[in-house]
Write a protein that holds these residues in place. Structure first.
Motif, short mmCIF file in Angstrom:
data_model
loop_
_atom_site.label_atom_id
_atom_site.label_comp_id
_atom_site.label_asym_id
_atom_site.label_seq_id
_atom_site.Cartn_x
_atom_site.Cartn_y
_atom_site.Cartn_z
N ARG A 74 -3.36 2.66 -3.86
CA ARG A 74 -3.68 3.98 -3.31
C ARG A 74 -5.11 3.98 -2.77
NH1 ARG A 74 -1.96 9.40 -3.76
NH2 ARG A 74 -3.21 10.53 -2.23
N ILE A 75 -6.06 3.32 -3.49
CA ILE A 75 -7.43 3.22 -3.04
C ILE A 75 -7.87 1.77 -3.22
CG2 ILE A 75 -9.82 3.99 -3.33
CD1 ILE A 75 -8.74 6.55 -4.57
N SER A 76 -8.45 1.19 -2.19
CA SER A 76 -8.93 -0.19 -2.26
C SER A 76 -10.35 -0.26 -1.74
CB SER A 76 -8.03 -1.12 -1.43
OG SER A 76 -8.48 -2.45 -1.50
N ASN A 77 -11.21 -0.86 -2.55
CA ASN A 77 -12.61 -0.99 -2.16
C ASN A 77 -13.11 -2.40 -2.51
OD1 ASN A 77 -15.31 -0.78 -1.62
ND2 ASN A 77 -15.61 1.14 -2.66
N PRO A 78 -13.15 -3.30 -1.53
CA PRO A 78 -13.61 -4.66 -1.81
C PRO A 78 -15.03 -4.73 -2.34
CG PRO A 78 -12.53 -4.52 0.33
CD PRO A 78 -12.74 -3.12 -0.15
N ILE A 84 -16.36 -8.66 -6.85
CA ILE A 84 -15.58 -7.76 -7.68
C ILE A 84 -15.08 -6.61 -6.82
CG2 ILE A 84 -15.58 -6.21 -9.67
CD1 ILE A 84 -15.86 -9.06 -10.51
N ALA A 85 -13.82 -6.29 -6.92
CA ALA A 85 -13.24 -5.17 -6.19
C ALA A 85 -12.67 -4.16 -7.18
CB ALA A 85 -12.13 -5.65 -5.26
N THR A 86 -12.62 -2.93 -6.75
CA THR A 86 -11.94 -1.91 -7.55
C THR A 86 -10.78 -1.35 -6.73
OG1 THR A 86 -13.52 -0.26 -6.73
CG2 THR A 86 -13.95 -1.22 -8.89
N PHE A 105 0.83 -1.20 0.00
CA PHE A 105 0.00 0.00 0.00
C PHE A 105 0.86 1.26 0.00
CE2 PHE A 105 -2.80 -3.20 1.71
CZ PHE A 105 -4.06 -2.85 1.27
N SER A 106 0.37 2.30 -0.64
CA SER A 106 0.94 3.63 -0.44
C SER A 106 0.68 4.03 1.00
CB SER A 106 0.27 4.64 -1.38
OG SER A 106 0.52 5.96 -0.95
N ASN A 107 1.60 4.79 1.59
CA ASN A 107 1.39 5.26 2.95
C ASN A 107 0.33 6.34 3.05
OD1 ASN A 107 3.34 3.54 4.17
ND2 ASN A 107 4.96 4.86 3.39
N ARG A 108 -0.25 6.71 1.90
CA ARG A 108 -1.38 7.64 1.87
C ARG A 108 -2.65 6.92 1.40
NH1 ARG A 108 1.81 12.60 -1.18
NH2 ARG A 108 3.19 13.15 0.55
N ALA A 109 -2.66 5.61 1.53
CA ALA A 109 -3.76 4.81 0.98
C ALA A 109 -5.08 5.06 1.70
CB ALA A 109 -3.40 3.33 1.05
N THR A 110 -6.15 4.88 0.92
CA THR A 110 -7.51 4.86 1.45
C THR A 110 -8.06 3.46 1.21
OG1 THR A 110 -7.94 7.20 1.05
CG2 THR A 110 -9.86 5.76 1.22
N ASN A 167 -17.09 -1.81 6.31
CA ASN A 167 -17.47 -0.52 5.72
C ASN A 167 -16.80 0.67 6.39
OD1 ASN A 167 -19.07 -1.25 3.49
ND2 ASN A 167 -20.86 -1.58 4.82
N VAL A 168 -15.92 0.44 7.35
CA VAL A 168 -15.12 1.52 7.91
C VAL A 168 -14.09 1.94 6.86
CG1 VAL A 168 -13.42 2.13 9.66
CG2 VAL A 168 -15.44 0.79 10.28
N VAL A 169 -13.95 3.25 6.65
CA VAL A 169 -13.00 3.77 5.67
C VAL A 169 -11.79 4.34 6.39
CG1 VAL A 169 -12.61 5.45 3.84
CG2 VAL A 169 -14.81 4.28 3.99
N ILE A 170 -10.60 3.85 6.02
CA ILE A 170 -9.34 4.34 6.59
C ILE A 170 -8.64 5.15 5.51
CG2 ILE A 170 -7.10 3.66 7.50
CD1 ILE A 170 -8.45 1.11 8.55
N GLU A 171 -8.28 6.38 5.86
CA GLU A 171 -7.71 7.28 4.87
C GLU A 171 -6.41 7.91 5.38
OE1 GLU A 171 -9.01 11.11 2.09
OE2 GLU A 171 -10.40 10.26 3.57
#
Length: 387
Positions: free
Chosen positions: A379-383, A363-365, A291-296, A302-306
């Motif tokens: 940088r962005i991960s959304n399962p 499907i994930a993006t 992961f980038s250290n600035r990843a979201t 459903n908790v979002v870590i940014e």
């Protein structure tokens, strides 16, 4: 031997031989001797160059010139005098801050940066009372022993190493002892470190009470988004003395990867494969490096870590604790400059409390970003598959 740099005699110890050099910068209170037990365990085909900062060890102690830029200029002068063509910078604590500034200048020949319990690039503001206490920490044998036992170490040092630390701390020049808490510690190089473009490894002691892992995750990693961090368990701030074998192992692995040019994932496919390998093996340090250290990231809850490496490490540690098995397959890649949108098919196998297995798929993006070191990271991960 001594090399005259900036009208100052800088003491240098050299070991080994080879085209790739490892340049070592020590902590506030140390000397080139700090690295002896680490260097002795490295392959001889690396040329190890350990430097005494001005005012420390056997180097000259002028009345001025102790800012981070001054120490960096000294080290750069040594590298030029020795005609090092390819090298990795390895900095510990104060030396880590010096190494960050050097790397930010993108010098010719620099191929990697290893930061061991580094002082972060942001200023550390102490009260006058705390500064006075730090300055006087190396004023007597008793004060040094107190600092060793209550601040610097977690594992006990051998009598010989303990005596070495005491000698190095007491023999330093008065100006060198005062400059770190009064000046250099408070310097802000956060804007400079954004220009670092070589692979970076950060080694942190789990029990470090000086530059704690949480501090580095908060103050260092977001400013060098491509830096990968490893936590050495059961070790304090003086990890080169407390855990030399482990530190030497990390240096050897990093140097070998630099030689083979495989320090980074060169394609999104490599990144996804590395994610699966680290996730399924339960290796949190390797997983974080994907992961980038600035990843979201949107977690399954459903908790979002940014842009929070501390929270992301904790969430991923919890996620892999039950050792689920994941398989990701890239379906589509949509490139746009240094970003790529990836559509990924995934399957996940988890073991329930009754021992039965549960299979899920979807499907994930993901948005992957190519960092300054040319490596691809998430940088962005959304399962859930929606950004």
């Amino acid at each position: 031997m001594k090399i005259t740099v900036n009208n100052t005699g800088i003491n240098v110890q050299q070991h080994g031989r080879g085209e790739l050099a490892l340049v070592f910068l020590h902590y506030y209170g140390g000397s080139s001797r700090t690295w002896q037990n680490v260097i002795s365990q490295l392959p001889d085909h690396y040329r190890a160059v350990a430097i005494d900062h001005r005012g420390w060890g056997l180097s000259d102690a002028p009345e001025s010139g102790y800012r981070i830029a001054d120490l960096a200029s000294d080290a750069e002068g040594v590298i030029a005098a020795l005609k090092l063509k390819r090298y990795i910078l390895i900095g510990h604590s104060m030396g880590g801050k010096v190494a960050q500034l050097m790397a930010s200048r993108r010098p010719q020949g620099l191929e990697g940066l290893m930061l061991i319990a580094p002082s972060p690039p942001s200023p550390m503001m102490l009260s006058k009372e705390d500064r006075d206490r730090l300055t006087s920490a190396y004023s007597s044998r008793e004060s040094v022993e107190f600092v060793i036992d209550n601040v610097l170490t977690s594992r006990p040092l051998s009598p010989a190493l303990r005596e070495q630390v005491i000698e190095d701390s007491l023999s330093a020049g008065t100006e060198a002892k005062a400059a770190w808490p009064d000046i250099a510690m408070r310097e802000d190089i956060t804007s400079e470190v954004a220009f670092i473009n070589v692979p970076v490894r950060v080694i942190s002691g789990e029990l470090d009470r000086v530059d704690m892992p949480e501090t580095l995750q908060r103050e260092l990693l977001p400013r060098i988004p491509h830096a990968a961090m490893v936590i050495v368990h059961g070790t304090g701030h003086l990890s080169p003395l407390e855990s030399p074998q482990e530190i030497a192992g990390h240096i050897s692995t990093f140097a070998a990867s630099v030689e083979k040019s495989d320090t980074v994932h060169r394609s999104p496919a490599e990144t996804i494969a590395a994610f699966d390998e680290a996730f399924n093996a339960g290796k949190i340090d390797a997983l974080m490096s994907v992961f980038s250290n600035r990843a979201t990231m949107r977690m399954p809850s459903n908790v979002v870590i940014e842009s929070d490496p501390v929270a992301l490490r904790m969430a991923l540690t919890t996620l892999i604790a039950s050792r689920p098995i994941i398989r990701n397959q890239i379906h589509t890649l949509i490139p746009s400059g240094d970003l790529i949108l990836a559509i990924i098919k995934w399957s996940l196998t988890t073991t329930l409390e009754d021992g039965t297995q549960k299979d899920d798929c979807g499907i994930a993006t993901q948005v992957m970003e190519q960092g300054a070191d040319k490596g691809w990271r998430i940088r962005i991960s959304n399962p859930a598959g929606i950004i």
